[in-house]
Scaffold this motif. Structure first.
Motif, mmCIF file in Angstrom:
data_model
loop_
_atom_site.group_PDB
_atom_site.id
_atom_site.type_symbol
_atom_site.label_atom_id
_atom_site.label_comp_id
_atom_site.label_asym_id
_atom_site.label_seq_id
_atom_site.Cartn_x
_atom_site.Cartn_y
_atom_site.Cartn_z
ATOM 1 N N LEU A 305 0.854 -0.930 0.402
ATOM 2 C CA LEU A 305 -0.142 0.016 -0.195
ATOM 3 C C LEU A 305 1.065 1.306 -0.440
ATOM 4 O O LEU A 305 0.849 2.489 -0.646
ATOM 5 N N GLY A 306 1.915 1.353 0.923
ATOM 6 C CA GLY A 306 2.560 2.833 1.038
ATOM 7 C C GLY A 306 3.495 2.651 -0.162
ATOM 8 O O GLY A 306 3.425 4.007 -0.935
ATOM 9 N N VAL A 351 -4.681 5.926 5.611
ATOM 10 C CA VAL A 351 -3.879 4.473 6.423
ATOM 11 C C VAL A 351 -4.043 5.007 8.031
ATOM 12 O O VAL A 351 -3.724 3.611 8.404
ATOM 13 N N GLY A 352 -4.355 5.836 8.333
ATOM 14 C CA GLY A 352 -4.143 5.753 10.300
ATOM 15 C C GLY A 352 -5.622 5.485 10.496
ATOM 16 O O GLY A 352 -5.929 4.377 11.368
ATOM 17 N N LEU A 353 -6.606 5.445 9.254
ATOM 18 C CA LEU A 353 -7.484 5.075 9.495
ATOM 19 C C LEU A 353 -7.551 3.105 10.183
ATOM 20 O O LEU A 353 -8.424 2.119 10.598
ATOM 21 N N VAL A 354 -6.646 2.882 9.380
ATOM 22 C CA VAL A 354 -6.369 1.347 8.184
ATOM 23 C C VAL A 354 -5.606 1.099 9.473
ATOM 24 O O VAL A 354 -5.802 -0.409 10.095
ATOM 25 N N VAL A 406 5.868 1.608 9.504
ATOM 26 C CA VAL A 406 6.706 0.685 8.278
ATOM 27 C C VAL A 406 6.133 1.500 6.970
ATOM 28 O O VAL A 406 6.914 1.678 5.619
ATOM 29 N N VAL A 407 4.396 1.642 7.099
ATOM 30 C CA VAL A 407 3.587 1.724 6.146
ATOM 31 C C VAL A 407 4.144 3.590 5.140
ATOM 32 O O VAL A 407 4.373 4.007 4.266
ATOM 33 N N GLY A 408 4.856 4.259 6.302
ATOM 34 C CA GLY A 408 5.161 5.436 6.918
ATOM 35 C C GLY A 408 6.923 5.954 5.942
ATOM 36 O O GLY A 408 6.838 5.974 4.565
ATOM 37 N N ALA A 409 7.466 4.815 6.592
ATOM 38 C CA ALA A 409 8.806 4.426 5.296
ATOM 39 C C ALA A 409 8.376 4.090 4.184
ATOM 40 O O ALA A 409 8.880 4.381 3.008
ATOM 41 N N ALA A 410 7.621 3.295 3.790
ATOM 42 C CA ALA A 410 7.873 2.078 2.335
ATOM 43 C C ALA A 410 7.029 3.169 1.319
ATOM 44 O O ALA A 410 7.637 4.121 0.685
ATOM 45 N N LEU A 426 11.295 11.205 2.952
ATOM 46 C CA LEU A 426 11.448 10.577 3.331
ATOM 47 C C LEU A 426 10.762 10.470 4.563
ATOM 48 O O LEU A 426 9.705 10.205 5.300
ATOM 49 N N PRO A 427 11.731 11.652 5.864
ATOM 50 C CA PRO A 427 11.121 11.824 7.042
ATOM 51 C C PRO A 427 9.623 12.638 6.912
ATOM 52 O O PRO A 427 9.146 12.617 8.103
ATOM 53 N N ARG A 428 9.647 13.373 6.257
ATOM 54 C CA ARG A 428 8.204 14.117 6.458
ATOM 55 C C ARG A 428 7.267 13.347 5.641
ATOM 56 O O ARG A 428 6.291 13.386 7.139
ATOM 57 N N VAL A 429 7.482 12.147 5.453
ATOM 58 C CA VAL A 429 6.137 11.132 4.741
ATOM 59 C C VAL A 429 6.034 10.311 5.805
ATOM 60 O O VAL A 429 5.248 10.408 6.506
ATOM 61 N N LEU A 430 7.010 10.020 6.715
ATOM 62 C CA LEU A 430 7.357 8.659 7.692
ATOM 63 C C LEU A 430 6.329 9.739 9.277
ATOM 64 O O LEU A 430 5.724 9.106 9.543
#
Lengths: 530, 297
Positions: A305-306, A351-354, A406-410, A426-430
């Protein structure tokens, strides 16, 4: 021999057992459609108001992704269909999946089906009865939604087109659940696979609608409800897609059911070790064994998903560059960086709801173990109640945090590579994924509190999750009052990346989680088990 | 003589349904105590209170000198429990469950584990979801019997076992008794209780109605006999302790107080016994005969 003998009797039994839940599902979906139409009628009574509304949204990829394609936002019907087609189909799909698995594999797993199967019941009847129930529920849904919207003054054709779109989603996913119920020996896995496909098809249409890859929307059953174009020059033939798909899936389910034994799956169970490994030690070791498979399959799913969401984020701004009008929207949204950030933040909120779904599911596993009387042997073997419940909660809270990381990192990895700025993006999305953790934890805390204090009502945790989901999806657009929106923890999550980070709401959510969990643990120590 | 279990005046309700209504139970250390009663009498509820799974509404319960609710964890190290309806984790093998439960209790006698697996003919490599009811019960039995616990609480442990395995079970419990362990055996199979138990408590509707040694309760039991004789019998009706006599030619059916069994059998052999079946009455029959009047009154 008539393989359908007893179907009528079994269908009545399913209806009897489902009368509350099924009615609740249908009521929620119908109210969603009618309430949305009523709100829009109040908020945008004039043609001019609706034209402005349409102009402000048309082509905005964030709304295309979260909600769906905008066919005609200048009529009340068109606005309503755009707003609810996706969510309504999603809810109808979950209703169908849960209902079908509950009356097929779940009944088989706990032996109820054996009791019935020994009666005058044909081989195909136990599968047919829940399918008939779900197909009937779909039709009722179509009639209720169509009738209610027509009564609100919307054109009848569009009203019933939208209702039939919902019905189509219920049929397709009911039939899909009938197939997954044949594949696995556990109801949990059957529900998990089918629900995973539901979420996947929702994301497929989100990507197809927002990035211009139309074929993704056209192979998604959730997308079909939207492609019917209710209230916008209806395309009735699209309804043939769910009908054909449903027929094929039902046929497949019947083929599979004929090829296996009662209680069996298609995959044979292999023998396992005669001795327990060193890690199967204590209640924590047992909890790890019980959560392991579920956590691993969730991890794999969110990595995929990520990666997909991250890889496609950049395309959102590409679409906007295609015309002058869209260029202006792009500028208004803060340029290409701004629109990509908005898209990422919107996707991260889903993703938070998932993550919250995992949080509730893994917390309620403790109650599931207790109901199945598998808590007893552990609790009578010198394991304290807090320790036992706590073992499950470690995986609920830790697993949720791990999934979000993990989803944030992906997502950050894929997006960073695509944008050519891995170190920056990467850090912003994570961070955007990590701030969802406390909100998801609140749901885990609620589920824990219910387990401790109101064990018979643990299903409320799911209901609350659905309410939070609907508040997040509809709240702002329907201009619901702020105090109502504030009930949902997801309202308070900082909109990262791009938004402003504030730690205060996150601290509050953690505090609420701690209180709820403490209530659950204390309640669990004090009550009767069973 | 110390007391392993001491319960008095125990009360427990579920909503309006009253499960226990002033129940008394005393189990002496080192004895095998039969806990009898028809379905729904409150046996499992009593056991679940003793295990600290349920909280009593009233009365006192003491287990191994401790409070079963407050000191549950410490007490559980010293006991092993086999529920009547054993559910296993679908994805764990029987062997894994046995080891897990043993480790939770703080140790398993490995030699005993291997011996019990063999005697019960249990395959420990099968997954929980593939075991039959009887085999699930065996998993729990092996885990309990191979533990070093001083008290065994067995709740209808043989309801799914075949007669051969039931025999193995009886041998094992007899061994435990000889080794000095205390056993609380809940059952409604009177023959099993007769074979194993030193003392018996009979409960009904959440109350204790009889308690004592088997000899003391012997007056409750009647044996029913069906015999095929060489000649038509006479004089059976006059013998003491004979009830429900039914003579059809050379075929005889009767019930006899177990204490008078010897005299009746002597009489029967005088006519030449070709075939004989004898059956102790089921507990339910006993209850029906013994308590129907009481309930009416």
């Amino acid at each position: 021999m008539n393989t359908l003998v007893g179907t009528g009797f079994l269908t009545r039994l399913v209806l009897r057992r489902e009368r509350v839940q099924l009615t609740a599902w249908l009521a929620v979906i119908a109210l969603l459609a009618v309430g949305t139409a009523a709100s829009f009628a109040q908020l945008y009574p004039t043609q001019q108001g609706r034209a402005e509304f349409a102009a402000s949204l048309q082509g905005n990829p964030v709304f295309l992704a979260l909600t769906g394609p905008m066919f005609d936002l200048t009529t009340l019907g068109g606005m309503t269909a755009w707003r609810v087609a996706g969510i309504g189909s999603l809810l109808a799909a979950f209703m169908a999946v849960f209902t079908v698995v509950r009356h097929t594999r779940a009944d088989e797993e706990n032996g109820r089906l054996e009791l019935l199967g020994a009666g005058v019941v044909g081989r195909r009847a136990p599968l047919t009865a829940p399918l008939l129930t779900v197909f009937g529920a779909g039709l009722v849904l179509a009639l209720v939604v169509g009738g209610a919207l027509t009564a609100k003054g919307l054109p009848a054709a569009g009203s019933f087109a939208l209702g039939l779109g919902f019905a189509g989603a219920a049929w397709v996913f009911g039939a899909l659940a009938a197939v997954t119920a044949q594949l696995s020996q556990s109801a949990r896995a059957a529900t998990g696979i089918a629900a995973g496909v539901v979420v996947l098809t929702f994301l497929m249409r989100a990507l197809g609608d927002s990035t211009g890859a139309d074929w993704l929307s056209w192979i998604s059953p959730i997308g079909w409800t939207q492609q019917v174009r209710a209230f916008a020059d209806e395309r009735w033939w699209v309804l043939a897609l769910p009908l054909v798909t449903t027929s094929l899936l039902v046929a497949l389910a019947y083929v599979l059911v004929a090829r296996r034994d009662l209680g069996g799956g298609l995959l044979a169970t292999r023998p396992g070790p005669a001795r327990a490994s060193a890690s199967l030690r204590g209640s924590f070791g047992l909890a790890w064994r019980l959560h392991r498979a579920s956590l691993l399959s969730w991890l794999i799913s969110v990595v995929v998903l990520g990666l997909v969401l991250g890889a496609l984020a950049e395309s959102v701004s590409d679409v906007l560059r295609t015309s002058d009008q869209l260029q202006r929207i792009l500028a208004a949204l803060g340029g290409s960086k701004g629109v990509v950030d908005l898209f990422l933040a919107a996707m991260l909120s889903i993703v938070g709801l998932v993550g919250a779904v995992y949080a509730v599911q893994s917390t309620l596993r403790a109650r599931g173990e207790e109901s199945a009387q598998r808590a007893e042997p552990v609790l009578t073997a010198s394991v304290g109640r807090t320790r036992w419940f706590g073992g499950h909660l470690v995986f609920a809270f830790g697993g949720t945090a791990l999934l979000m990381a993990v989803v944030g990192a992906a997502m950050g990895l894929a997006h960073g590579l695509r944008a050519g700025d891995l170190g920056g993006e990467l850090p912003r999305v994570l961070a955007g994924a990590l701030v969802q953790i406390p909100a998801a934890w609140v749901l885990a805390g609620l589920a824990a509190a219910l387990t401790g204090v109101l064990p018979r009502a643990v299903g409320l945790a799911w209901a609350v999750l659905v309410v939070f989901f609907l508040l997040g999806q509809l709240g702002q657009m329907l201009q619901l009052s702020q105090w109502l929106l504030d009930v949902s923890p997801f309202t308070h999550v900082p909109k990262l990346p791009g938004g402003e980070f504030t730690a205060q709401p996150l601290c509050w959510m953690v505090a609420v989680t701690v209180v709820l969990t403490a209530v659950g643990l204390i309640g669990f120590r004090r009550r009767d088990l069973g | 003589m110390t007391t392993a279990i001491s319960v008095s005046g125990l009360r427990k309700s579920f909503g309006r349904a009253r499960a226990l209504d002033g129940l008394d139970l005393t189990v002496t250390t080192g004895e095998v105590h039969g806990f009898l009663g028809p379905n729904g009498a409150g046996k499992s509820t009593t056991i679940r209170v003793l295990l600290g799974l349920l909280r009593a509404d009233g009365g006192t319960a003491e287990l191994l000198g401790g409070d079963p609710w407050r000191e549950a964890t410490q007490l559980h190290r010293r006991l092993a429990y086999v529920p009547g309806d054993v559910t296993l984790w679908p994805s764990l093998t029987g062997g894994e469950v046995i080891d897990l439960l043993g480790r939770l209790r703080g140790g398993l006698n490995q030699g005993r584990r291997a011996e019990l697996l063999e005697r019960f003919e249990l395959d420990p490599t099968k997954k929980g979801r593939t075991y039959s009811k009887g085999n699930r019960q065996k998993v729990a039995l092996v885990a309990a019997l191979a533990s070093e616990a001083e008290l065994l609480i067995l709740d209808e442990p043989t309801s799914g076992l075949d007669p051969l395995m039931e025999e193995v079970f009886r041998e094992c419990v007899a061994q435990e008794r000889d080794a000095g362990r205390t056993v609380l055996l809940s059952s409604h199979i009177l023959a099993e209780v007769e074979a194993l138990c030193d003392r018996v408590s009979i409960i009904r509707n959440g109350q204790t109605v009889e308690t004592g040694t088997l000899a003391e309760l012997r007056h409750l039991t009647r044996t029913s006999i069906t015999a095929e004789l060489g000649a038509e019998p006479t004089g059976l009706a006059e013998l003491p302790g004979v009830h429900d006599l039914d003579v059809q030619g050379t075929r005889v059916k009767l019930e006899v107080d177990t204490a008078e069994l010897d005299a009746v059998l002597r009489r029967l052999t005088e006519f030449g016994v070709r075939g004989l079946t004898s059956q102790p009455p089921t507990l339910e029959e006993l209850f029906l005969r013994h308590y129907t009047d009481e309930v009416r009154a």
